[in-house]
Design an enzyme around this catalytic site. Structure first.
Site, PDB file in Angstrom:
ATOM      1  N   GLY A  21      27.360  -3.271 -42.348  1.00 18.64           N
ATOM      2  CA  GLY A  21      26.393  -2.752 -41.978  1.00 18.64           C
ATOM      3  C   GLY A  21      26.508  -2.255 -40.609  1.00 18.64           C
ATOM      4  O   GLY A  21      25.451  -2.160 -40.161  1.00 18.64           O
ATOM      5  N   GLY A  22      27.426  -1.738 -40.164  1.00 14.72           N
ATOM      6  CA  GLY A  22      27.534  -1.205 -38.913  1.00 14.72           C
ATOM      7  C   GLY A  22      27.497   0.239 -38.470  1.00 14.72           C
ATOM      8  O   GLY A  22      27.736   0.542 -37.465  1.00 14.72           O
ATOM      9  N   SER A  24      24.234   1.896 -38.493  1.00 15.71           N
ATOM     10  CA  SER A  24      22.984   2.194 -37.885  1.00 15.71           C
ATOM     11  C   SER A  24      22.331   1.008 -37.208  1.00 15.71           C
ATOM     12  O   SER A  24      22.942  -0.260 -37.718  1.00 15.71           O
ATOM     13  CB  SER A  24      22.355   3.150 -38.708  1.00 15.71           C
ATOM     14  OG  SER A  24      21.788   2.288 -39.965  1.00 15.71           O
ATOM     15  N   ASP A  72      29.842  -0.698 -50.687  1.00 12.24           N
ATOM     16  CA  ASP A  72      28.586  -1.102 -51.186  1.00 12.24           C
ATOM     17  C   ASP A  72      28.615  -2.525 -51.396  1.00 12.24           C
ATOM     18  O   ASP A  72      29.546  -3.169 -52.306  1.00 12.24           O
ATOM     19  CB  ASP A  72      28.390  -0.505 -52.461  1.00 12.24           C
ATOM     20  CG  ASP A  72      27.283  -1.007 -53.296  1.00 12.24           C
ATOM     21  OD1 ASP A  72      26.650  -2.024 -52.464  1.00 12.24           O
ATOM     22  OD2 ASP A  72      26.654  -0.451 -54.131  1.00 12.24           O
ATOM     23  N   LEU A  73      28.016  -3.421 -50.462  1.00  8.60           N
ATOM     24  CA  LEU A  73      28.394  -4.924 -50.182  1.00  8.60           C
ATOM     25  C   LEU A  73      27.587  -5.570 -51.818  1.00  8.60           C
ATOM     26  O   LEU A  73      27.763  -6.905 -51.784  1.00  8.60           O
ATOM     27  CB  LEU A  73      27.614  -5.277 -49.099  1.00  8.60           C
ATOM     28  CG  LEU A  73      28.464  -4.583 -47.792  1.00  8.60           C
ATOM     29  CD1 LEU A  73      27.546  -5.247 -46.724  1.00  8.60           C
ATOM     30  CD2 LEU A  73      29.834  -5.653 -47.679  1.00  8.60           C
ATOM     31  N   ASN A  99      26.156  -8.747 -41.222  1.00  9.96           N
ATOM     32  CA  ASN A  99      25.181  -8.123 -40.467  1.00  9.96           C
ATOM     33  C   ASN A  99      24.021  -7.393 -41.670  1.00  9.96           C
ATOM     34  O   ASN A  99      22.974  -7.522 -41.459  1.00  9.96           O
ATOM     35  CB  ASN A  99      25.544  -7.024 -39.398  1.00  9.96           C
ATOM     36  CG  ASN A  99      24.231  -5.908 -39.159  1.00  9.96           C
ATOM     37  OD1 ASN A  99      23.202  -6.677 -38.320  1.00  9.96           O
ATOM     38  ND2 ASN A  99      24.468  -4.668 -39.438  1.00  9.96           N
ATOM     39  N   TYR A 164      13.074 -11.171 -49.282  1.00  6.38           N
ATOM     40  CA  TYR A 164      13.788 -10.973 -47.916  1.00  6.38           C
ATOM     41  C   TYR A 164      13.860 -12.085 -47.149  1.00  6.38           C
ATOM     42  O   TYR A 164      14.645 -12.520 -46.418  1.00  6.38           O
ATOM     43  CB  TYR A 164      13.319  -9.653 -47.242  1.00  6.38           C
ATOM     44  CG  TYR A 164      13.618  -9.320 -45.817  1.00  6.38           C
ATOM     45  CD1 TYR A 164      15.012  -8.701 -45.637  1.00  6.38           C
ATOM     46  CD2 TYR A 164      13.217  -9.981 -44.597  1.00  6.38           C
ATOM     47  CE1 TYR A 164      15.500  -8.619 -44.303  1.00  6.38           C
ATOM     48  CE2 TYR A 164      13.661  -9.672 -43.382  1.00  6.38           C
ATOM     49  CZ  TYR A 164      14.821  -8.929 -43.308  1.00  6.38           C
ATOM     50  OH  TYR A 164      15.256  -9.065 -41.880  1.00  6.38           O
ATOM     51  N   ALA A 167      15.801 -14.874 -48.323  1.00  7.24           N
ATOM     52  CA  ALA A 167      16.972 -14.669 -48.124  1.00  7.24           C
ATOM     53  C   ALA A 167      17.384 -15.162 -46.676  1.00  7.24           C
ATOM     54  O   ALA A 167      18.425 -15.750 -46.363  1.00  7.24           O
ATOM     55  CB  ALA A 167      17.568 -13.139 -48.326  1.00  7.24           C
ATOM     56  N   LYS A 168      16.716 -14.672 -45.753  1.00  7.50           N
ATOM     57  CA  LYS A 168      16.850 -14.979 -44.357  1.00  7.50           C
ATOM     58  C   LYS A 168      16.796 -16.426 -44.132  1.00  7.50           C
ATOM     59  O   LYS A 168      17.664 -16.874 -43.173  1.00  7.50           O
ATOM     60  CB  LYS A 168      16.018 -14.382 -43.401  1.00  7.50           C
ATOM     61  CG  LYS A 168      16.219 -12.637 -43.570  1.00  7.50           C
ATOM     62  CD  LYS A 168      17.610 -12.108 -43.092  1.00  7.50           C
ATOM     63  CE  LYS A 168      17.926 -10.961 -42.832  1.00  7.50           C
ATOM     64  NZ  LYS A 168      19.292 -10.423 -42.395  1.00  7.50           N
TER      65      LYS A 168
END
Length: 257
Positions: A21-22, A24, A72-73, A99, A164, A167-168
């Site tokens: 995810g690098g 932006s 696409d992760l 990230n 979310y 998940a975090k």
């Protein structure tokens, strides 16, 4: 307060770094920060336009060697292929920075099983499977460090994005478990828990004047944090200066929690 000056880490020069995810936001700040330290950086995203522009800009002006991949992760076959190609290009791996995430808002009542699975795939699942794919080469490094992006969202706790937040919280727990499991291999695992960070996306989507006022009222420091400040914490956790630190969740939130 005088002019701020920031650390240069000799141990990060030529260190082999993989960032998800690098293209932006905080991820872009990670890529730029590690490239500025002279590291070799492989990074992925789904925003090809932003990823290619960033790679071209840093290749022209930075001391580090870097390359962008589309990945696409949420596609685990693509994850494994990306890790394999990136590791081959890097010639090994020393630092993994998990990230990528998407904090789009969602109402509790609107979450379906399909939405749950999709949100977990983009916010949690890939962190585990990228790590799993990278482990064989990380075990060969003499200075391996995994840095996982969590959030203070589960500590506050935040509302309006319950999946979310879950998940975090899971990322923080997973990081502690992996740190204990991988310590015998000399691999350190830490999580970063940012607060409200003024990325371009956050300014466009979330940081209304009203919400910014709420953030500043909650924080001890009365200013918004920038992505570069999170990146400087990641540099420390990847460098030899933090060689004795593992299994921790490092909060950078201007004193919110």
């Amino acid at each position: 307060m005088g002019e701020l000056r920031y650390a240069q880490y000799p141990s990060l020069n030529r260190r082999r770094v993989l960032i998800t995810g690098g293209a932006s936001g905080i991820g872009e700040a990670f890529v730029e920060a590690f490239a500025g330290q002279g590291a070799q950086v492989a990074f992925c995203d789904i925003d090809d336009a932003a990823g290619n522009v960033l790679a071209e800009r840093l290749e022209a002006h930075g001391p580090g060697r870097l390359r962008y991949w589309h990945c696409d992760l949420t596609d685990l076959d693509a994850v494994r292929a990306f890790v394999a190609e990136a590791v081959e290009w890097l010639g090994g791996l020393d630092v993994l920075l998990n990230n990528a995430a998407n904090d789009r808002r969602h109402a509790l009542e609107a979450v379906t099983p399909e939405m749950w699975d999709a949100l977990m795939a983009v916010n949690l699942r890939h962190q585990f499977f990228v790590t799993q794919a990278a482990l064989p080469v990380l075990r060969q490094s003499k200075a391996a460090s995994i840095v996982q992006m969590s959030s203070i969202a589960w500590m506050i706790p935040s509302t309006g994005l319950p999946v979310y937040v879950a998940a975090k919280a899971a990322i923080a727990a997973m990081s502690r478990s992996l740190a204990r499991e991988l310590g015998k291999d000399g691999i350190r695992v830490n999580a970063i828990c940012p607060g409200a960070i003024a990325t371009e996306k956050q300014r466009k989507v979330v940081l209304t004047a009203e919400y910014e006022a709420q953030v500043l009222a909650a924080q001890s420091l009365k200013r918004m944090l920038e992505p570069e400040e999170v990146a400087r914490l990641a540099l420390f956790l990847a460098a030899d200066d933090s060689a004795g630190i593992t299994g921790q969740c490092h909060i950078i939130d201007a004193g919110w929690v």
